[in-house]
Enzyme design. Sequence first.
Site, short mmCIF file in Angstrom:
data_model
loop_
_atom_site.label_atom_id
_atom_site.label_comp_id
_atom_site.label_asym_id
_atom_site.label_seq_id
_atom_site.Cartn_x
_atom_site.Cartn_y
_atom_site.Cartn_z
N SER A 124 31.60 51.08 57.22
CA SER A 124 31.33 49.66 56.84
C SER A 124 32.55 48.83 56.45
CB SER A 124 30.29 49.54 55.71
OG SER A 124 28.99 49.79 56.20
N THR A 125 33.73 49.45 56.34
CA THR A 125 34.86 48.67 55.81
C THR A 125 35.73 48.04 56.90
OG1 THR A 125 36.29 50.62 55.66
CG2 THR A 125 34.97 50.09 53.72
N ASP A 130 33.46 53.49 66.29
CA ASP A 130 32.32 53.79 67.19
C ASP A 130 32.79 53.80 68.65
OD1 ASP A 130 29.72 54.20 68.02
OD2 ASP A 130 28.98 52.22 67.44
P1 ADP Z 1 32.04 49.27 60.52
O1 ADP Z 1 31.38 48.43 61.58
O2 ADP Z 1 31.11 50.28 59.90
O3 ADP Z 1 32.79 48.45 59.54
P2 ADP Z 1 34.51 49.96 61.95
O4 ADP Z 1 34.64 50.94 63.05
O5 ADP Z 1 34.78 48.54 62.26
O6 ADP Z 1 33.06 50.22 61.33
O7 ADP Z 1 35.47 50.37 60.77
C1 ADP Z 1 35.29 51.46 59.92
C2 ADP Z 1 36.65 52.01 59.55
O8 ADP Z 1 37.09 52.88 60.59
C3 ADP Z 1 37.74 50.96 59.40
O9 ADP Z 1 38.46 51.24 58.22
C4 ADP Z 1 38.62 51.16 60.63
O10 ADP Z 1 39.97 50.86 60.37
C5 ADP Z 1 38.45 52.64 60.85
N1 ADP Z 1 38.75 53.16 62.20
C6 ADP Z 1 38.76 52.52 63.40
N2 ADP Z 1 39.08 53.37 64.39
C7 ADP Z 1 39.26 54.59 63.79
C8 ADP Z 1 39.62 55.90 64.25
N3 ADP Z 1 39.84 56.15 65.55
N4 ADP Z 1 39.72 56.92 63.33
C9 ADP Z 1 39.48 56.69 62.02
N5 ADP Z 1 39.15 55.49 61.53
C10 ADP Z 1 39.05 54.46 62.39
#
Ligand code: ADP
Length: 181
Positions: free
Chosen positions: A128-129, A44
């Site tokens: 969510s992971t 996000d």
């Molecule tokens: P949530 O709060 O839904 O768990 P997160 O952003 O913490 O969302 O994590 C969701 C997934 O996105 C995780 O597997 C994380 O490693 C991954 N993630 C974080 N940054 C990026 C990025 N720039 N591109 C793709 N995946 C990402």
Amino acid sequence: MAETDQRVVGSGRLRLQRADITTLEVDAIVNAANASLAGGGGVDGAIHRAGGPEIMSELRRRYQGCPTGSAVVTGAGRLRARHVIHAVGPRWRDGEHGEPEQLRSAYRAAFALAADCGCATVASPSISTGIYGFPIDLAAPIALGEASQALAEPATPLREIVYALFAETDLACFATALAGM
Ligand code: ADP
């Protein structure tokens, strides 16, 4: 790319890629947002940083939050995409509080919105992971199942859904789930 990392579904394609989602050139990028749509850490934060302040301005102007299991759409600011689809997955508690259904619903809403916007190509993170703690071995089959269903919808404009996985271990987990489908 290894053969196990993609699958033809109907007239579309489901693909797994190790990537920073903000770098991908697709019609829509799915964001793992929170219910307040206030931005945050993880993917996000990365999407808002890369896309610029326009995305948050539009969220504030058009929406007052987004319930868990649903999604909203904005423009993509400076990203190389036309839309960002902000989907809200559940925070993992113990799996007994409807988390799998909520995750399924978040993906379903995101892909339905992408189709409504006429998108052919969509990139999604593993919702969510990360911070929300949903076990990825349980999340991957849900993510892939919903993407396949969306690609198989009659008359859908969707042609490719790519899961952009940040970590090698996440990619491996999705590849195992895809092989088991
Ligand atoms: P949530 O709060 O839904 O768990 P997160 O952003 O913490 O969302 O994590 C969701 C997934 O996105 C995780 O597997 C994380 O490693 C991954 N993630 C974080 N940054 C990026 C990025 N720039 N591109 C793709 N995946 C990402």
